[in-house]
Structures are given as C-alpha cells and as structure tokens.
Design a protein around this motif. Structure first.
Motif, mmCIF file in Angstrom:
data_model
loop_
_atom_site.group_PDB
_atom_site.id
_atom_site.type_symbol
_atom_site.label_atom_id
_atom_site.label_comp_id
_atom_site.label_asym_id
_atom_site.label_seq_id
_atom_site.Cartn_x
_atom_site.Cartn_y
_atom_site.Cartn_z
ATOM 1 N N PRO A 549 22.111 -1.425 -35.188
ATOM 2 C CA PRO A 549 21.650 0.069 -35.012
ATOM 3 C C PRO A 549 21.881 0.224 -33.578
ATOM 4 O O PRO A 549 22.016 1.624 -33.320
ATOM 5 C CB PRO A 549 20.437 -0.087 -35.636
ATOM 6 N N TYR A 550 21.887 -0.316 -32.560
ATOM 7 C CA TYR A 550 21.574 -0.113 -31.168
ATOM 8 C C TYR A 550 23.161 -0.161 -30.585
ATOM 9 O O TYR A 550 23.225 0.227 -29.309
ATOM 10 C CB TYR A 550 20.747 -0.890 -30.378
ATOM 11 N N LEU A 551 24.222 -0.451 -31.280
ATOM 12 C CA LEU A 551 25.499 -0.419 -30.770
ATOM 13 C C LEU A 551 26.021 1.166 -30.744
ATOM 14 O O LEU A 551 25.360 1.818 -31.482
ATOM 15 C CB LEU A 551 26.533 -1.063 -31.677
ATOM 16 N N GLY A 552 26.668 1.427 -29.750
ATOM 17 C CA GLY A 552 27.264 2.578 -29.480
ATOM 18 C C GLY A 552 26.098 3.686 -29.465
ATOM 19 O O GLY A 552 26.187 5.025 -30.085
ATOM 20 N N ASP A 553 25.326 3.430 -28.554
ATOM 21 C CA ASP A 553 24.289 4.361 -27.898
ATOM 22 C C ASP A 553 23.228 4.646 -29.157
ATOM 23 O O ASP A 553 23.016 5.856 -29.191
ATOM 24 C CB ASP A 553 25.027 5.558 -27.464
ATOM 25 N N GLY A 554 22.953 3.791 -30.117
ATOM 26 C CA GLY A 554 22.034 4.094 -31.050
ATOM 27 C C GLY A 554 22.549 4.563 -32.292
ATOM 28 O O GLY A 554 22.022 5.720 -32.944
ATOM 29 N N ARG A 555 23.813 4.161 -32.814
ATOM 30 C CA ARG A 555 24.292 4.866 -34.060
ATOM 31 C C ARG A 555 23.778 4.538 -35.127
ATOM 32 O O ARG A 555 23.945 5.439 -36.192
ATOM 33 C CB ARG A 555 25.744 4.259 -34.237
ATOM 34 N N GLY A 556 22.718 3.515 -35.057
ATOM 35 C CA GLY A 556 21.881 3.330 -36.346
ATOM 36 C C GLY A 556 20.929 4.423 -36.831
ATOM 37 O O GLY A 556 21.164 5.011 -37.953
#
Length: 1640
Positions: A549-556
C-alpha cells in the motif's frame, strides 16, 4: 550665544570626522544629525562654514558631512529658512562641481543635498544649477545628474523647466566627446522623458494642465537624432546601453510620423545590440517600450520588421541561462512582454514563426519555443482562440521528444492549454495521454546529465506532471468531460503502474463530481468504449496493487478509495457493504507507516475483504468471471513477485467461493501448467492458492495435483534425458518443490476431519514421489537444499495438521520412524559452522510433531535424535553468520526454540529422575564447555527442561531424588559463570532442583518454600559481573542449598564441586571455593582442626598465585592469628615495606572483625602515629634555599594502617568509642602533612616497584591522612559529613596549601550540620591547639572553630561563649592568617547565632574596626575580611553601636571603590550598601552626603569588567535610593537592577538621569564634575560610561541649569576623549557632544 555654541559643538564633532574607526565616524555623523534635529539652521550653517574653512579635508570625509546635511534637510526641509537654504545650495553646488575628476560618492552626496533642498526650494535650486548649465559650455556631469534626480523626485516642479533645459542641452550633445559625460546626458534624457510621461499621465494633479506632448516633441527628436545616429555607434558598452535606455523612453514623446519614419532604422539597430551585450535587460525593456509606442500609433513598419524581431527575440528566450539572478529573470520577462505585444498585433505570423521551430534538433530552441507558446496562450487568449486546432496539431511532434527539459516544457504548455479549452478539441486526449505517461516515469531512475550539465532529473518531469494532472482534474471544470471516463483506460496497463496514485486521486475527484451530477453521468458505459477496463479487471487491478500500500506515494489508499467510489460500476449490491468495510481498511493504513505495517496482516485483511465481497455478491457467474480475469492478469505481475503472490491468494480465495467444480478444475490445471516454477515467490503463491482452494474443494485440489504429476508435462520434465530435452535439471527441481509445497499447504488448510484419511495414502506418498527420483529403477535422493527445505516445510505443515486433529491420539502413524530418520539425515547434512537455511529449524519442528504421535520411538533413535540436534545447534559460532545478515539472528532464535520444543517433547515421554538424568547427561559436555556461548545455550536448555519437568511432575509414591546432589553440583558453580545469561539460568536450575526435591518429599506443586524462594531474590546479585556481589550471592545460594540438601547427598555434592575447582571458567572455580567453605561452615565442624593448615596453604597462594578466591581464606587465618597475638601482629605488619601491597592491606582489614581486637589495634596505631615528629626539614641544595619537609616513616605507616582498619565495616562500634581522639589526631595529621614529601628512598622504591601485588593506594603523606580521616567519618556514622564535603570538593581542598582553609571550613560546617553531638569533645580537644608550635596546626584549628560559629549548633550545645573567648585570645596571634580567620569566625555569628549579635555588639564591632586598620599594608587581607564581616553584622547590631563607627567606616572604605583589586571593590561597595541599609533615624542626615558622593561611582561601576563588582553596585544602589526620597527613581532602580536581570545600561542610565534632573536639578554640576574624574579611568567600559552619563544628564537638564556646568572644561575633556585609543569611548564622547546642544 546659540549660534557660536552650536558652531563650537559642530566643529568639535567635525574635527573627529576623520576618525579611523567607521563606527566612530557614524556616531559623529549621528551626533551632527542630533544637533540638526534641535538647531537645523545653525547646524547646517556650521557644516557649511567648516567645509569652507577646511578646503583640504579629504573627499570621503566631505561626503560624510554632506550626507549628514542631507539627513537634516530631509527631516526639516519645511522648517528651513530661505537664507540658510541659499547658503546650503551654494555650498552643495560648489562641492559638486569643485573638481572635474569624478568622485562618485562625494559628488553624489553634494547632488543629494541639492535634490533634498529642491523638494521645497525648486526655483532657487534650479537657479543655481542652471547658472552652471550655460549655453555653449559643457556642464559638469554632476549638474546633469542633479537635474535628472530632481526630475524623478519632483516631477511636477521640474517639468515646466524642461523645455528650456532641453533647448539649452541640445547643442551641448554635439559638444560632448567623453563617453562618461554622454552616459550622464543619456540618463538625464531618460529621466526627463519618464517624468514628462508621468506629468502628462497625471495632468489633473499637475500645477500646469496646459502642458502637452507636442511641447517636447521637437527637442526630443533633436536629441533622438544625435543619440541614435552618433552615440549609439560608440564602442563603449555602457554608453550604448544608456542610449538605448533613453531611446525607449523617448519614443513615446516622438511625433507619430517621426516615429514611423525612424522605426525601420531603429529596430534593426536595437536588435543588433543583442549580439554586442551579455547583459540584455535594458535592451529588452527598451525594445518593449519601442514596440508599445509603435503599436499605439498603428505603425505599419512592424509588419516589415516582424521576421527580424521574431528571430532576435526567440534567440533571447532560447539563450542558455547561466544564473537565476533577478536581472536575468527580469530580462526574460521583458522579452516575453515583447512577444505579447506582437501576438496581439500579428498572431498569424507569430504562430507561423513559432510552430515550425518545434521540429528542430536544438533542445534549447524547442524548450524556448514551448515557453513562448505557453506565454502567449495565457497572455493573448483572445487572439489565440481561433488558432486552437492549429496549435493542437503542431503540439503532436513535441510529445515524442525524449529530452526531459522539453518534456517539462510540454507539460507546462498542456497545463496552459487545459485552462483555455484546447483539450476539449479533437486530439486533446493525446495531450492527456502524454501527461499520464510522464506521471508513470520511475521516480528512482537517474538521468545521465547532458553535455552542458543542465539535464534535469526524470523525477522533476514526473513531479510537474503529477501536479498538473491533479490541478487540471480538480480546478478546471471544463476538463471533467475530457478526463471522465477516459482516465480509466490507464488503470490496467502495467506500463502506467507508477502513475496509479495520481490517476486514482484524479479519478476519485472526477467520480465524486459525476455522482453529484446524477446517476446517469456516473455510470460507465462499457459497451460504448471497448478500451475501458471491465469491472472485473478494475477490481482485480486495484485490489492487487493495494497489497503493497505505501509503494508509489501511497497507492494502496488511493486504489481503495477509487474502488469504493466505483462500487456501483462494479456490482450494484456492493455499495452498502463497502461503506462499512472500506473505511476500516483505510483507517488501518492511516494508523501505520511503511515501517510499522505488517504485510502479512494487511494481506489477510484484504483477503477477508475479498471473501466478504464474494459472499455479498453470491453470484457464481460473476465470481467465475472475476477468477478468469485474475488468472488473465497473472503474467502482468511477473516483475513484482510480492503482488503476484498476493494475486495467487486472491485466485484461491475466489475459486474457493465458486460453486462450479468444472471452473475450479480448469483454472487449477491452467495454473499448474503456466506457473513460473523457477521463481521462489511464485512457488509459494501457487501453493497458497491451492491451500486456500482446498478449504472448500479438497478432493478436486488433490485430484488436479495427482493428474498433473501423472501428466505428460511432468513426466517429460523428470525423465532421465530431460536435461537434453525440455527443461533443465534446475527447473525440474523447482517444479517438484512447488508441488511438494502445494501438498503441504493443502494439508495445512483443508478441514482437519478430512486430512488424516488422506495423509499416508495420498499426501505423503505424492510428496515423496516428487522428492525421490528413480533412475533405471534406482531411487536417487536429491541434494538440492531448496527442495529439501520445501519437503521439510511441507512435512511440518502435514504433521501439525495431524497433531491438531481430534483423532490424533488414536492414530498409529506407521511412517513415523522413517520420517524421523529422514529428518536426522537432513540435520546432519547441514554445515556445522554456520546457519544459512531454516532446514534445521523446520526438521526439528517436524520431529517435535512426530514425537507426539504414536507409536513411541526406540531408545537408540531417541538418543540419536538428541545428540544430533544438540550438536547441530550447540556447536554453532557465537554469532552465526547467514547469507542474509538481517535475518540471521531471528533464524538462530527460532532454531533454538525448535530445539527446546523437541527436547521437552522427548522428556514428556519419560517423566522420571532417570529420564531427566539422561537429558542432563547429554547436556553435561556442553555445560562444561570452555566456550562461553556453548555453556550459555546448554544452561538455557537445562533450565527449560527442569522447568518443564517441574511443571509436569506427578509423584504417586514417595521415592528419593537420588541424583539431586550430582545435578546441583553440576549447575551451582555456574552461578558465577563469566556469561551473565549463564549465571541467571544456573540459579533457575538450582531453584527448580530444590523444588523437585520438595516434590519428591511429598509437598504439593503449589507449595512455596521460603528458603528456596530466596534464590529468586538473589538473581539480581548476578546481573552485573562485580566479583564482590557475585561471590556474596554465591555464598547465599550455598546457604540455601545447605539448608535444603539431604544429608545423604552432601558427599556427592562436595565431590562434584571439588571437580569444579579445575573448571575452565575461573569464575566457576572461585564460586566452588566460596560454596565449599559455606557448606563446611553451615553443615559441620569436621574441618575446624585443619584451619591452621588451610591458612598456611592460602598464604602460600598469596605469594605464588594471583587467584582471587585464595584471599578470603588468608584473611580469615590472619584474624585467628591476631586474636591470640595482637601486638606482635601489629608490629610485624607495621614493619612491612611501604607502600603496603594489596595483600597486606587486606590482612590489616581482617584485624577489625572483632571489637575487642579492633580496640587494641587502634590504640596501638594512635600511639605510634603521635610518638614521632610528623616531618623533618631538609635543604636540598644551598643553605639559602627553601627547606623541604619530608615525612617520617613510623607515623606514615601508622596512618596507612589506620586507614585500612577504619575502612573495615566491622570496626564501626570501636570507632564510635574513640571518635574524638581519632578525629582530632587525624585532622592535625592532615594539617601538618600539607606539602610534605615522601622520603627519597620511598620515592625511588615506588618508581622501581615491580611487585605483582600492586599498591592499593597512593602513599602521599597528606592523601594518606585525608583517606584515613574519610574512613573514620564513614565508619563513625558520619557518612553525611563525608558526602557533603565530597560534593563541595572539600577533600581536594584539604590536600592543597591554597585551599586548605576552605577545606577545613567545609569539614567543620558539615560536622556542625550532621555530627553536632560529637562537637563538644572534638572542640575540647582542639581548644588546646592555640599554643601548638606548628603554625599550620593553629591555622587549621582556628579555621575549624571559626566555621563552627556559622552554625546554630554551637548555641544549642552552649559552646558559644567558650568559642568566642577562645577566638578572641587568638586576635593577638603572630600569624596574619590566624587573625583573619578569627575575624571570619566572629562574623559567622551573624549566620549561626544572629540573636546573640546584639549582646556582643561592642566586642564584635571593635574587633572589626580594628581589622580595618590592621597592619601597614594598604590592601591587607585582614582589612578585606573586616569589610566582609561588617557587611554581615550591620543589620544585627544595636543602632548606637553602629552610629559610633558609621562615618569612620564609610570614610575608611571609600578609597576601595576604585581599587585595582576586584575583591576590594566588591567588598567595599557591598559594605557601602549594607551601611545604607542599616542606617536609619537621625543617622540619615549624616549619611545623605555620603550617598550623593557615592552615586556616580556606583552607577559607573555597573560597567565594571568584573561581574561581582557590577552585582555589588546593583545592591548598593538599591540600598541608597531610599535616602534620596524619590519614588520615580526608586521605581526605576527596582525595574532595572533586579538581581539576575540583564541591564540595558544605556536605557537604565537614561531613565536614572531623567529622574535625577527632574527631582535634584541642583546636583547637575556635582555629578558632571565627578564624572569628569572617571574620564581618565583605567577601565575602558567605565571610561565610556562616564561621557554617556554626562550626556544623559545634559539631555534631561533644564537650560536654566547651564551655569552649574563648566562647558569649556567639559568640552575640552570630551575633545580629549575623542582621541582615546578605544573606539567605544570615542563613540560615546561624540554622542555626548551632540547632546550639548541643549545648552545652546
């Protein structure tokens, strides 16, 4: 008199204008300005006269004077009379034109004076300036500069003069040959034009509204002609820029026809300047003015010049910018302003020029073109409206550019286009597609810098794209229809993964807007657009990317929010359910961070969410479509193993919810056939998928696995020639690993009631079929560690599933021994020196589950299991290193935990003393290992096994615990192991063994034995490796063992412990000694007769070995010996060589065990210490040299021995009896050894000492005595005294000659505070020392007795009178130190017995006043002590007693105020304050004169360099102020002089002088004259404060007080100060001179 006086002050200040210090120069100017504030006319006249009289004053100083005049004029221009203005105008004009050489600052200052006057007297100024501006004569450059400045500062006043100025100036232009003068003319023409335009723009406010543009046209054109045709061709760059700047402003004043005529020539020339100048701001600004002027008159010439203009301006935008300075940025803005002008008049030609330049090889040209395009889209929106399709079409080419600078410029253009409706046109979606592509750039990807070093990072392009997408989505309403639902197309393709977060955020915003608009607008029409993702694809994609969820500036969170908003488009039944479940997931993400989130828990929450969603939908067709889409997306995640693993789990969950068995089989078969087995993460994911699916479809899952194993795909892979055919051997092993894992997960997840029936027949058979390969009929076992690990891991899951089944107890597992043997082979195959894989852990865990199943293992196999597992773990290095350093420690801990579980499982099968014995025998070699980490592990396991045995102990009949002694003897010595963890575990083992004994004796399990429980309290003593605490704790443990050990076990225990004396760990050997001694003492006297022999052996050990455990036995032996032969032992030990070694010291301490023995020893030592003289004097060299004091040996040895005996805790009772004698003897011993040296023989011996038994302490005579005194206090119950003196550093002071008195005082104070009852006898012993032959002893005793008077305890003990008498008799002592200490003691009564001061007032005051006159030395320390003492006593004596000495004391101390010694200044000023405080009644009138006389010194000494003096002044001033009876002054003193507050001296002095002059104006003369005395002070700050004080007095004095002050003397003194070497003093003198204008 005013004018001469102001003149004198001004001249005095002006004489100092040449000071070398810039700060002083500024203060002189400031003082001049102060004079000007009060008397502007006179000051200006004085400055004018001074400059006139001092022709040779250097230019920089003339400039400063002129600047000061300008300041005065600026503030008082409206008060200036016409005559003074005329004088100033003439001066400034003269100064300005005095020399033809250009001195910018000086002439600029003179010009500024004229400009300042011109704000009011414009006509007079112009008259003077124009007089120097004569036709036919070139003017001074400063004249033109002044005219230009006047036109800026006073446009309304100057413009009417411009026609005549211009007509006069025009002929001069041709005469000007110097470039510098031409520059001045150009600047003047520029300002004239600007002021004229300002005048014409504000005609309604102008004094002459009839002025017209035509009035200036002819003259301006004449000037234009010269500037353009002649000056602009100059080689001087500065002149060219000045010309072009002037031309830009002048163009607006040219006649229309002339401007149209000149444009064809003007524009090319101005454009040509770009090539000649690096600094282009002025050129661009002027060009903009020219273009605006041309457009305003409707010029047609622009059409002809347009191409050249565009080329030149475009080049300026595209030129590389080397800095981001304001000037460069301003130049760019001016160029863009030119493009705006051109866009408004010729939009078609502008675009025809710009758009082709988007297709060029030069990156700067492309970026610059895009920058211009963005600007005109924003600034010329109306003209560009019809050009939108054309611009959109042209922008397609830059979209393909790979340069990051160009990309960023394109994004900025697209942002501008979005705001102005371009993207709504056909082809606009291509622009959106480009923005999304840039959002998907990887943020971590570093870009290689270009050849010019200006390449941007990819992240900057991505960042600006993300920001643009969000802004366009949320703030540009017209973009809603463009972006929705178009942005949904970007969710599924993998190449846009990095853009998911901004995409989801924009889509959420757009969707919410659509929802507000209505349901029809929100629902997506999937059929009308084939490119839109299906609900199933969208659900799968968003759910899978949420797993990280925290990858890519919080994509989750972004994905889940979009999923929640899209619920109606996914399935109509989900809205209500997701309204409750989705916020819980989002809240969970908000509560955690990337570091704190457990991915396993998060994935489980998502899977629960998926199961819940499937249950709500409950539509088999929908579920099957979802599972199909999930399988379809699997290849998309080949590059992200974690997400693919999660997708496998989602597939398993979805298939588990499907009711169609055919669909389930089909998908499972496809998964097996298409899986990438070489990926470890995919193996795990596939296995999890099968396990989850087996929850609902066990038979189908096993069937598909079986079919795959039998299928051609698998058989072809595992054939003997497979390495040459389909797949490599490595790939085959990976496939086997995956299948074995699948079986393990199926067994772990499937319903327990169904698993047992399938284990042996299906699951294990298939697992080993995959694990073992038959080649030509021969079984070949794999060596692949990964395959082994998968098998072990799966076996663990299978065994755990069997054990947790309800039928496990009745299940007979026939393959149990075979599996255990297999696990042992795996464990033995692991490398013994490292821990790389979890095979050990998993294998032991599998064995643990297997042991619990029936049937029971054979004894030999059990022993093999224990031995193999112990060796596999125990022999590992202390810090086992794995390949993955970060997981190494957890792996080791998990492996050790698995070993514990296995051993306890085996012990459960044989819960007897014999079974326990077997386990401990296996551990015994490791418990005695020479390697600490192996012992620690073994003790940990032993403690675990004993605790388990105790918790599960069931004794049906009372039987003896026959091996208790053996086990206790094995574990007990380990209580002193060098490893702290081992010690702790050993105590736990002994504790468990004692409770096992109690259990076998018949006590219940919950029985708590007080003796055994003591062991737990003793654990704390084993935490730290302090030997004293450690072995004392071991002794206590031995006492517990002795009380609970049966008699028949004593022998075996002792024998085992004797064996431990040779233990490799020396600590355990010493612990064995301690425990053996304790056991012998507690359990019998059989060895008492052998005590002498033991002492003899231990004495030999002291000589021959360094083993510490021998020493306690030797001390015990010496005690026995001394009990019978005290005097002989003392004499013998005193004869030991000095310094005593540590063994001798220990033997001395052994003599303090028994009180009667201690009394005899102390008596003997005191007698020997006082028998001989403390020191002998010897002269090292010549007779005249200072004699050295050398300590005598017998008292020194006795002192050292006293310390050792007194330091023994057992000597306390005897010390209390002999306390006074010991205290006084040791205090006097300290005093007479200060500075005493060791005999040379001992010094040399100390240097040569190589004894293995190092000296315990330093042998220094004074230190030895201090140590003994400290030991006495400690042992005599005066620990608080010892601690108090230590905290104050008193012991160190006692040892030094300089601090000895203070150290004695601290000791006396502490004694009075904490040991009062002992003082009578101590004082009695000290009283007789006043006749001592040693001066230092008299000083020490006097210091001690003097300090006692500071405590009330002497009054309580009725010792005051005897003490006073004793001290008074010492006033006549020949030693000044003794007399000084007597005065200190008498003053101490003020602290200790203040109520007794009045009774002894005359006696005390007489002693103090006599002390003021002590000796002939002017700065006698006795006098200083008398001042300090008087300050303390004044508040307490009778007024009459004070009055008798008041004036005498005040007069006597007054000279000390300015003493060079800080302590005398401090004491005298503070005493002065106390005298003020104590003075009352009819004394006040007598004392007032002294107060007034002391006021100036006290105020000035607030600036004393010493803080203590300044603090004393604060106090004295606060005490003085009541005598002055001035409320305001008292309030000011209270405000500024509070202790601890930082004083702003200038502010405080200003306030004080204000009140003094208001209430005591008659004191002005006296205060000023006193200040004059301090003008010569040796302290810089005081010398600076004195003129400041004077200045403030003058500032607040009334003019009528002027006669009190001798101004001539004061000004002369200040003039001298203006030559002071310190700049700060000169500065204050100048400031004060400025204030003397008050008396003008």
């Amino acid at each position: 008199m005013t004018r001469p006086y102001v003149k004198k002050l001004s001249f005095t200040l002006l004489d100092s204008i040449t000071d070398k210090n810039p700060v002083v120069q500024e203060q002189v100017c400031s003082a001049l300005c102060s004079l000007g504030e009060s008397q502007p006319d006179e000051t200006l006249r004085a400055c004018e006269e001074y400059l006139r009289q001092h022709d040779k004053l250097a230019h920089p100083y003339r400039a400063k004077v002129l600047r000061a005049m300008e300041t005065v004029l600026s503030s008082h221009i409206h008060e200036l009379d016409k005559d003074t203005a005329g004088i100033v105008i003439l001066l400034a004009s003269s100064e300005m034109t005095r020399t033809k050489e250009l001195d910018c600052d000086w002439q600029q200052a003179a010009s500024s004076v004229l400009v300042a006057v011109g704000k009011r007297f414009i006509n007079q100024v112009m008259e003077e300036v124009l007089s120097r501006f004569q036709p036919g004569i070139l003017p001074h450059s400063s004249v033109m500069h002044t005219l230009a400045s006047l036109s800026v500062s006073n446009a309304f006043g100057m413009v009417p003069f411009l026609p005549s100025i211009l007509s006069t100036m025009l002929p001069m232009l041709g005469m000007a040959k110097q470039d510098a003068l031409r520059v001045v003319f150009c600047c003047a023409l520029q300002h004239f034009s600007e002021s004229t335009l300002e005048y014409l723009a504000n005609l309604d406010q102008a004094p002459d509204p009839t002025v017209r543009k035509d009035t200036f046209a002819a003259d301006v054109f004449g000037a234009y002609d010269i500037l353009f045709h002649h000056w602009l061709q100059s080689r001087d760059a500065k002149l060219r820029l000045a010309v072009v700047a002037a031309l830009g402003s002048m163009c607006h004043l040219l006649p229309s026809e002339k401007l149209e005529e000149q444009l064809p020539k003007l524009l090319p020339v101005v454009l040509g300047l770009y090539k000649k100048h690096a600094e282009t701001f002025q050129i661009s600004k002027s060009l903009g003015q020219i273009l605006e002027a041309a457009v305003s008159v409707g010029s047609r010439t622009l059409e002809v010049q347009l191409d050249a203009l565009l080329v030149a301006l475009h080049a300026q935008i595209c030129v590389p910018v080397e800095s981001s300075s304001p000037l460069v940025m301003s130049s760019q803005k001016e160029v863009l302003r030119c493009f705006t002008v051109l866009a408004c008049c010729s939009p078609d030609r502008l675009l025809a020029f710009l758009l082709p330049r988007l297709d060029t090889n030069n990156e700067r040209l492309r970026v610059g073109t895009l920058q211009i395009l963005r600007h005109i889209i924003n600034s010329a929106a109306a003209q560009m409206e019809v050009k939108k399709p054309f611009i959109l079409s042209a922008m397609r080419l830059p979209l393909l550019d790979t340069n990051n600078k160009v990309k960023r410029a394109v994004v900025q253009v697209i942002s501008a286009m979005a705001h102005h409706g371009y993207l709504e046109q056909p082809g606009g979606e291509v622009m959106v597609d480009f923005i999304v592509q840039q959002c998907a750039l990887p943020p971590e990807e570093p870009e290689k810098p270009g050849p010019d070093g200006e390449e941007l990072a990819a992240d900057s392009v991505r960042t600006v794209s993300i920001r643009t997408l969000y802004l366009v989505s949320t703030t540009v309403d017209r973009m809603n229809s463009v972006l929705w639902p178009y942005l949904l197309e970007f969710l599924i393709p993998v190449r846009f993964t990095a853009a998911l977060t901004p995409l989801c955020r924009s889509l959420v915003h757009l969707a919410l807007k659509r929802q507000e608009a209505g349901a029809d607008d929100f629902l997506v029409q999937y059929n009308s657009n084939a490119n839109l993702p299906s609900p199933f694809a969208m659900t799968t994609r968003l759910l899978v990317v949420s797993s990280n969820p925290y990858l890519g500036d919080g994509r989750g969170a972004a994905s889940l929010r979009l999923l929640k908003v899209m619920h109606r488009n996914i399935h109509p039944l989900l809205g209500q359910r997701w309204e409750t479940t989705m916020p819980v997931l989002l809240e969970y993400l908000d509560e955690h961070t990337e570091e704190t989130l457990s991915l396993k828990e998060w994935e489980e929450k998502l899977l629960v969410f998926l199961r819940d969603t499937l249950a709500v939908v409950s539509d088999n067709t929908w579920i099957c479509q979802l599972s199909q889409e999930m399988c379809k997306q699997l290849p998309s995640y080949n590059g992200t193993p974690q997400e693919k693993n999660f997708l496998y789990k989602c597939i398993g969950t979805t298939l588990g919810a499907a009711s169609s068995k055919e669909v389930v089989r089909k998908h499972l078969r496809e998964l097996l056939e298409t899986a990438r087995y070489q990926e470890e993460a995919e193996q795990e994911g596939l296995a999890c998928c099968f396990g989850i699916c087996a929850i609902a479809h066990l038979e189908d899952t096993l069937a598909q696995l079986e079919d795959f194993v039998r299928s051609d795909v698998f058989r072809k892979s595992v054939g003997i020639f497979s390495i040459f055919k389909d797949r490599s051997e490595h790939e085959v092993e990976r496939m086997k690993s995956a299948l074995i894992l699948c079986y393990g997960h199926v067994a772990a997840q499937a319903p327990r009631e169904l698993v047992l029936a399938k284990v042996e027949s299906d699951i294990l058979r298939s697992m080993f079929q995959c694990f073992n390969t038959k080649v030509l009929g021969i079984k070949v076992e794999t060596k692949d560690p990964a395959l082994k690990l998968c098998l072990v891991q799966s076996l663990c899951m299978v065994c755990q599933a069997m054990c947790s089944s309800a039928q496990a107890s009745s299940f007979q597992f026939s393959r149990k021994a075979e599996l255990v043997t297999q696990m042992m082979e795996f464990i033995r195959a692991e490398p013994p020196d490292c821990l790389r894989t979890p095979i050990r852990k998993k294998a032991m865990l599998a064995c643990t589950y297997l042991v619990n199943l029936e049937p029971v293992l054979e004894e030999q196999l059990q022993a093999d299991v224990i031995h193999s597992c112990l060796h596999s773990v125990m022999a590992l290095p202390p810090e086992p290193e794995g390949e993955d350093g970060s997981r190494q420690e957890p792996l080791y801990l998990d492996t050790l935990c698995a070993l514990e579980d296995l051993l306890t499982s085996l012990l459960r099968r044989n819960m007897t003393p014999q079974g326990l014995q077997i386990m401990v025998e296996h551990l015994s070699p490791w418990i005695k290992s020479p390697r600490g980490h192996e012992r620690a592990r073994a003790l940990g396991l032993g403690a675990c096994l004993l605790q388990f045995f105790l918790e599960h102990l069931h004794v049906s009949t009372l039987v003896p615990f026959h091996n208790l002694g053996l086990l206790v003897g094995l574990f007990a010595p380990r209580c002193a192991d060098t490893w702290a963890t081992t010690r702790q575990e050993a105590v736990g083992c002994v504790h468990s063994l004692l409770y096992l004994q109690l259990g076998y004796e018949g006590f219940s399990r919950d029985h708590r034995d007080d003796v055994a429980e003591r062991l737990l309290t003793l654990k704390d003593g084993l935490v730290h490796p302090d030997p004293t605490i450690l072995f004392h704790t071991c002794h206590s443990i031995a006492q517990v063992i002795a009380k609970r050990l049966p008699s028949d076990q004593l022998i075996s225990l002792l024998l085992t412990m004797f064996e431990s004396l040779g233990d490799p760990d020396k600590n355990c050997s010493r612990a064995s000694t301690v425990m053996i001694n304790c056991l012998l003492k507690e359990r019998g006297n059989v060895l008492l007769e052998k005590v002498p022999e033991i002492v003899s052996v231990l004495r030999a050990k002291l000589r021959d070995t360094q083993e510490e455990h021998v020493l306690p036995a030797a001390q015990h032996s010496v005690y026995l010996l001394a009990s019978q032969h005290c005097e002989a032992v003392v004499s013998s030990l005193l004869g030991s060589p000095l310094p005593f070694d540590s063994h001798t010291c220990a033997l001395w301490r052994a003599l303090a065990v028994e009180p009667s023995l201690t009394t005899q020893v102390l008596g003997l030592l005191l007698e020997k210490m006082s028998r001989d003289v403390p020191f002998k004097e010897s002269r090292a060299f010549l007779l005249g040299s200072t004699a050295d004091r050398v300590a005598t040996l017998l008292p020194l040895a006795a002192t050292c021995a006293l310390y050792e005996v007194l330091s023994a805790p057992s000597s306390g009772a005897v010390v209390l009896e002999l306390y006074p004698q010991l205290f006084v003897a040791l205090l006097l011993r300290v005093s007479c050894t200060v500075g005493v040296q060791l005999p040379r023989s001992l010094q040399g011996k100390e240097r040569r000492s190589t004894s293995p038994a190092k000296p315990a302490r330093n042998l220094d005579p004074c230190s030895s005595a201090v140590d003994a005194l400290q030991a006495l206090l400690l042992r005599g119950g005066s620990q608080d005294v010892l601690r108090c003196v230590e905290l104050k550093g008193g012991w160190e002071l006692l040892r030094t000659s300089a601090g000895h008195e203070d150290g004695v005082a601290q000791l006396a104070s502490s004694m009075a505070k904490y040991a009062g009852p002992r003082l009578p006898l101590v004082m009695k012993a000290l009283a007789c020392t006043h006749s001592s032959v040693y001066e230092i002893q008299r000083v020490t005793s006097t210091a001690f007795l003097a300090e006692l008077l500071s405590s009330n305890v002497v009054n309580d003990l009725m010792l005051l009178e005897p003490l006073l008498d004793n001290l008074t008799t010492r006033l006549k002592d020949s030693s000044a130190s003794v007399r000084r200490l007597v005065l200190r003691g008498l003053a101490n009564i003020a602290s200790g017995s203040p109520d007794k001061v009045r009774a002894h007032g005359p006696q005390l005051m007489t002693a103090m006043v006599s002390g003021l006159d002590d000796g002939d030395e002017p700065h006698s320390l006795v006098a200083l002590e008398a001042m300090v003492g008087l300050a303390r006593l004044l508040d307490l004596v009778e007024p009459w007693d004070l009055r008798l000495v008041l004036l005498h004391t005040t007069i006597r101390i007054r000279p000390f105020f300015d003493s060079e010694k800080v302590e005398f200044r401090t004491a005298s000023i503070r005493l002065f304050g106390h005298l003020n405080k104590a003075c009352h009644g009819d004394c006040e009138d007598v004392f007032l004169e002294q107060v007034v006389g002391g006021l100036v010194p006290l105020l000035l000494h607030l600036r004393d360099p010493q803080a203590s003096v300044a603090s004393a002044c604060r106090f004295a001033l606060c005490m003085c102020v009541p005598h002055l009876e001035c409320v305001e002054l008292a309030a000011a003193f209270h405000k500024y002089l509070q202790e601890g507050r930082s004083v702003h001296f200038g502010e405080f002095l200003n306030s004080t002088c204000k009140h003094l002059m208001h209430h005591f104006p008659d004191l002005l003369g006296r205060l000023v004259s006193t200040n004059l005395f301090y003008f010569k002070s040796s302290w810089d700050d005081v010398r600076a404060a004195a003129p400041m004080f004077t200045g403030f007095l003058v500032l607040h004095a009334e003019p009528e007080q002027k006669p009190q002050v001798d101004l001539e003397q004061l000004i002369a003194a200040l003039q001298l100060l203006l030559k002071d070497p310190v700049p700060g003093v000169r500065e204050k003198a100048a400031e004060t001179l400025g204030r003397l204008v008050k008396f003008a």
